[in-house]
Design a protein around this motif. Structure first.
Motif, PDB file in Angstrom:
ATOM      1  N   UNK A   4       2.753  12.305  -8.492  1.00  0.00           N
ATOM      2  CA  UNK A   4       3.964  11.910  -9.214  1.00  0.00           C
ATOM      3  C   UNK A   4       4.828  10.969  -8.373  1.00  0.00           C
ATOM      4  N   UNK A   5       5.029  11.326  -7.110  1.00  0.00           N
ATOM      5  CA  UNK A   5       5.835  10.476  -6.235  1.00  0.00           C
ATOM      6  C   UNK A   5       5.159   9.124  -6.024  1.00  0.00           C
ATOM      7  N   UNK A   6       3.843   9.130  -5.862  1.00  0.00           N
ATOM      8  CA  UNK A   6       3.086   7.884  -5.692  1.00  0.00           C
ATOM      9  C   UNK A   6       3.274   6.975  -6.907  1.00  0.00           C
TER      10      UNK A   6
ATOM     11  N   UNK B 153       0.853  -1.176   0.000  1.00  0.00           N
ATOM     12  CA  UNK B 153       0.000   0.000   0.000  1.00  0.00           C
ATOM     13  C   UNK B 153       0.892   1.231   0.000  1.00  0.00           C
ATOM     14  N   UNK B 154       0.625   2.158  -0.919  1.00  0.00           N
ATOM     15  CA  UNK B 154       1.338   3.433  -0.953  1.00  0.00           C
ATOM     16  C   UNK B 154       0.309   4.540  -0.780  1.00  0.00           C
TER      17      UNK B 154
ATOM     18  N   UNK C 244       3.315   1.853   3.023  1.00  0.00           N
ATOM     19  CA  UNK C 244       4.166   3.039   3.002  1.00  0.00           C
ATOM     20  C   UNK C 244       3.244   4.244   3.099  1.00  0.00           C
ATOM     21  N   UNK C 245       3.282   4.930   4.232  1.00  0.00           N
ATOM     22  CA  UNK C 245       2.331   6.003   4.502  1.00  0.00           C
ATOM     23  C   UNK C 245       3.052   7.343   4.635  1.00  0.00           C
ATOM     24  N   UNK C 246       2.703   8.286   3.779  1.00  0.00           N
ATOM     25  CA  UNK C 246       3.194   9.648   3.931  1.00  0.00           C
ATOM     26  C   UNK C 246       2.571  10.189   5.215  1.00  0.00           C
TER      27      UNK C 246
ATOM     28  N   UNK D 149      -1.070  -1.006  -4.250  1.00  0.00           N
ATOM     29  CA  UNK D 149      -2.359  -0.366  -4.024  1.00  0.00           C
ATOM     30  C   UNK D 149      -2.058   1.080  -3.664  1.00  0.00           C
ATOM     31  N   UNK D 150      -2.449   2.014  -4.515  1.00  0.00           N
ATOM     32  CA  UNK D 150      -2.089   3.406  -4.260  1.00  0.00           C
ATOM     33  C   UNK D 150      -3.306   4.248  -3.926  1.00  0.00           C
ATOM     34  N   UNK D 151      -3.073   5.230  -3.033  1.00  0.00           N
ATOM     35  CA  UNK D 151      -4.127   6.153  -2.633  1.00  0.00           C
ATOM     36  C   UNK D 151      -3.479   7.492  -2.308  1.00  0.00           C
TER      37      UNK D 151
END
Length: 128
Positions: free
Chosen positions: A12-14, A5-6, A52-54, A30-32
């Motif tokens: 762009x970074x995602x 998970x991102x 990976x959580x910002x 899996x991106x959000x």
């Protein structure tokens, strides 16, 4: 295969992170871009082995810490790594550093560190 998970508000970074992850052997990314988007992808997100959580997802919106709590409240059992571009003195970063069983890494994340996270996830090592 490892699913990652991102959660990153910078599109762009995602995209770059997901491309790098795919090239490094990740089965699915899996991106959000927000907690709201993450909630819409609940089934896919909760099935990931690495998140990976910002930490800071923008002003006046839920943070990566809010997403972390939501994931845990909904049964996420994978490993969590927070990403931040802020100093360790930032309140959200300090809060993340106080959590157990998580990592906090600075952005930009080096590709060798990202690959090591994937490698440990593929072999089931690390804490969740």
């Amino acid at each position: 295969m490892l699913r990652v998970l991102v959660l990153e508000d910078d599109e762009d970074l995602r995209t770059i992170l997901c491309e790098l992850l795919s090239l490094s052997g990740v089965g699915e990314c899996v991106s959000a871009g927000s907690l709201e988007e993450l909630r819409h992808k609940q089934a896919e997100a909760l099935g990931c082995g690495l998140a990976l959580l910002d930490i800071n997802l923008g002003a006046e919106v839920p943070s990566g810490l809010d997403a972390y709590r939501w994931l845990k409240d909904n049964g996420f059992s994978g490993r969590t790594v927070f990403l931040t571009g802020h100093a360790r003195s930032h309140p959200l970063v300090r809060e993340a550093l106080e959590l157990t069983h998580v990592q906090v890494l600075s952005k930009p994340i080096e590709s060798k560190i990202l690959l090591a996270l994937v490698e440990s996830g593929l072999h089931g090592t690390g804490t969740g």
